[in-house]
Design a protein around this motif. Structure first.
Motif, short mmCIF file in Angstrom:
data_model
loop_
_atom_site.label_atom_id
_atom_site.label_comp_id
_atom_site.label_asym_id
_atom_site.label_seq_id
_atom_site.Cartn_x
_atom_site.Cartn_y
_atom_site.Cartn_z
N GLU A 146 -30.78 -34.27 40.48
CA GLU A 146 -31.88 -33.48 41.06
C GLU A 146 -31.58 -33.06 42.49
O GLU A 146 -31.81 -31.92 42.89
CB GLU A 146 -33.16 -34.32 41.01
CG GLU A 146 -34.39 -33.58 41.50
CD GLU A 146 -35.66 -34.39 41.27
OE1 GLU A 146 -36.59 -34.23 42.07
OE2 GLU A 146 -35.72 -35.15 40.29
N THR A 156 -33.69 -23.52 36.22
CA THR A 156 -34.63 -22.84 37.13
C THR A 156 -35.92 -23.64 37.26
O THR A 156 -36.54 -23.66 38.33
CB THR A 156 -34.94 -21.42 36.65
OG1 THR A 156 -35.62 -21.48 35.39
CG2 THR A 156 -33.67 -20.61 36.50
N ILE A 195 -29.00 -30.27 42.54
CA ILE A 195 -29.54 -28.98 42.10
C ILE A 195 -30.44 -28.37 43.17
O ILE A 195 -30.29 -27.21 43.55
CB ILE A 195 -30.31 -29.16 40.78
CG1 ILE A 195 -29.34 -29.48 39.64
CG2 ILE A 195 -31.13 -27.91 40.45
CD1 ILE A 195 -30.02 -29.91 38.36
N LYS A 196 -31.38 -29.15 43.67
CA LYS A 196 -32.39 -28.61 44.57
C LYS A 196 -31.87 -28.33 45.98
O LYS A 196 -32.41 -27.47 46.68
CB LYS A 196 -33.58 -29.57 44.64
CG LYS A 196 -34.38 -29.63 43.34
CD LYS A 196 -35.58 -30.55 43.46
CE LYS A 196 -36.39 -30.53 42.17
NZ LYS A 196 -37.54 -31.45 42.21
N SER A 241 -35.28 -26.68 39.50
CA SER A 241 -35.15 -26.36 40.92
C SER A 241 -36.48 -26.39 41.65
O SER A 241 -36.51 -26.38 42.88
CB SER A 241 -34.51 -24.99 41.10
OG SER A 241 -33.23 -24.95 40.52
#
Length: 624
Positions: A546, A508, A549-550, A511
């Motif tokens: 990254e 979390t 995920i984002k 993100s």
């Protein structure tokens, strides 16, 4: 004597080098014919590879076993990742290269490639067996026989260079033009047209006041185009410099308009909209009193510089006077002036998606001969033409990349479906699925496909599998690990995002837009045990993790749309369908469908002039 080969590549530019290398690597006997072996993959314009969308193309070529990325890395004197302030779909790698080193490295590659021979001479005639290719004949009458020929003639077909009212035949400064092939192809029924491009003056760095300009250094961290980690000696890194034109510069340029071949009608070919000459800029953007110029080094140990943004065909005296009004170039000296060049090209709608011509079996076109501009677009076409000619000889299915899986697929589909009315340049905006077509995941999209056809070696697949495992390891670690306020609040405050008040899953935190995963892993307990941290690929792996995920939601949403579009690509149109019999389709629609001969409904829907109602009628005819 007649010499026998499987494939002949005509032209030793970026397209020709990639085509010859790809075909030979696939195990077919290949010949590369070039007019000058010392200028293989010559950077005729600016000494750089990559840029917006173009960098993605180079990474795709590399992912499939092409050599443009590796050669760029071996000759790079500066590397920058463009658009880092934007989302990852827009990130584009770009490298300044040592021009001479780039050419010499390509020659080393080709001379070490099995199944590949090189011949220095001009090809002037195609040998045919009715409507099937049989080989080529050279200016001295040497005959080379083959089952396939790939033409990658660049700007050389009837090339004509302009500086003011002076003009000279040539394919680029210092090289003669190529004659014979255009005339023969026109007699065979091909549509031959003219285009125009240009280049800037080359200037002496010893006469430039760099202190009056803004220095532009490369990225601090070492980056590369190729996905492979190679042992290579980095060249000396050099800066670019930024300066600007001004109203005095523009006034000098206006004085030369009466001697401009562009404005007096001496140049007939269509020029590139997105890379206009400086005289074009002064006229088109007359409200602007300044234009940005980039002063780019030509190599690690030369004083020669290229002026990016000052392409011109004005007389030498006008160019020099205008340049001496630019800040930092008041005493500038030239090595040679800029010039424009006109050349023949063939509308790419005369090709299939394999880049084979529709009317001559075994004949392929690649590069600027198809109306494109840029080293990267040319190299991509060369690679695809080389691969498909080899696959055809091996009686295997062709390689046709979709718009949803590569920028190369977008490039070729645009060319063969829409044609060109100006030199075609790739932009991220041309791709509908640019979140899927990022520069970081070209290997995930294309390397296994390339391994299956024989251009990528097993080491690339192994390299990819290691990357995928390490990305998964990072994502799993962040998903399973919890962090407390004491663990991360100092870090969160430092990067400018809200602190946490209780334990949360690390993913979390990852993100959040302000958080870089690489930096986050440095403050999470146990992260130092991850393989990626000690692999030497940590920055690459962390960035890819990254992005996944984002942007997971955006990526999944785009995949759903891409899958829907792909279903239309699976609806094949019979090759012998007579569109003129479908009278319910509009007249323009029937004409365009007959000329392009789309292979599926998806392609038909992208043809300019074919309406949605025309597509519905086609679907009804096909029983859908």
């Amino acid at each position: 004597m007649d010499f026998q080969y499987d494939i002949i590549v005509v032209g030793g530019g970026h397209a020709g080098c990639e085509a010859a290398h790809a075909a030979a690597v696939m195990g077919v006997k290949t010949l590369l014919i070039t007019m000058d072996m010392t200028k293989l993959a010559q950077m005729s314009c600016n000494p750089a590879m990559g840029g917006i969308a173009k960098g993605q193309i180079v990474r795709e070529i590399d992912a499939m076993g092409g050599m443009s990325g590796i050669v760029t890395d071996r000759s790079a004197i500066q590397f920058r990742m463009l658009n880092k302030s934007k989302g990852p779909a827009m990130w584009s790698p770009r490298a300044q290269c040592d021009r001479q080193k780039f050419t010499s490295e390509w020659r080393k590659v080709l001379e070490k490639t099995d199944n590949l021979s090189i011949w220095q001479e001009q090809a002037t005639l195609l040998l045919l067996d009715e409507r099937k290719i049989a080989g080529v004949e050279t200016a001295f009458g040497t005959r080379f026989l083959s089952a396939a020929v790939i033409l990658t003639n660049g700007t050389f077909l009837n090339g004509l260079m302009h500086i003011g009212f002076s003009k000279i035949k040539g394919g680029r400064s210092g090289d003669q033009s190529s004659t014979g092939l255009s005339e023969q192809l026109e007699e065979l029924g091909f549509s031959v047209e003219r285009m125009k491009t240009g280049t800037s003056a080359r200037i002496d760095g010893r006469s430039i006041d760099f202190n009056a300009m803004t220095e532009q250094k490369g990225d601090a961290e070492g980056e590369s185009f190729s996905y492979l980690i190679e042992d290579r000696k980095p060249l000396i890194q050099k800066s670019c410099y930024i300066t600007h034109t001004n109203e005095e510069v523009h006034e000098e340029i206006r004085k030369g308009f009466e001697f401009s071949p562009l404005f007096t009608g001496r140049i007939k070919g269509r020029g590139p909209r997105y890379c206009p000459s400086i005289e074009d800029k002064v006229v088109t953007f007359k409200e602007r009193n300044s234009h940005q110029l980039f002063i780019e080094p030509e190599g690690e140990d030369t004083v020669e510089y290229y002026i990016n943004g000052f392409s011109s065909s004005l007389p030498l005296e006008v160019q020099l006077k205008a340049l001496r009004k630019v800040k930092g170039m008041e005493k500038v000296e030239m090595f040679r002036p800029g010039y424009a060049i006109e050349y023949d090209f063939f509308q790419p709608t005369q090709l299939t998606h394999t880049l084979e011509t529709k009317s001559i079996e075994g004949l392929y076109f690649a590069g600027q001969i198809n109306g494109t501009t840029g080293y990267e677009e040319a190299a991509a076409q060369g690679f695809i033409a080389g691969v498909n000619s080899a696959l055809k000889i091996k009686n295997r299915e062709p390689l046709i990349l979709g718009r949803e899986e590569s920028y190369i697929g977008v490039l070729i589909d645009d060319l063969v479906t829409k044609g060109v009315d100006e030199p075609y340049r790739m932009f991220t905006s041309r791709a509908e699925f640019r979140i899927l077509l990022r520069q970081d995941n070209a290997d995930e999209r294309l390397t296994r496909k390339a391994f299956d056809i024989g251009t990528a070696k097993i080491e690339r697949v192994t390299h990819l599998e290691e990357k995928e495992c390490m990305i998964k390891e990072i994502i799993d670690f962040l998903s399973e690990s919890s962090v407390s306020p004491d663990d991360v609040n100092d870090f969160l405050e430092k990067v400018g995002t809200n602190k946490i008040t209780q334990k949360v899953k690390a993913i979390t935190i990852a993100s959040r837009p302000q958080v870089e995963i690489g930096a986050l892993l440095n403050v999470i307990k146990g992260a130092d045990n991850l393989k990626a941290v000690s692999s030497g690929r940590f920055k690459e792996i962390a960035e890819s993790a990254e992005i996944k995920i984002k942007y997971e939601g955006y990526i999944q949403r785009e995949k759903i749309v891409a899958d829907k579009i792909k279903r239309l690509e699976s609806l094949k149109i019979p090759g012998d369908l007579n569109f003129n019999e479908l009278v319910s389709i509009s007249t323009e629609g029937r004409q365009k469908l007959t000329r392009i001969k789309p292979v599926n409904i998806g392609q038909a829907g992208r043809i300019s002039g074919v309406s949605p109602s025309d597509i519905n009628i086609l679907l009804m005819y096909l029983g859908r």
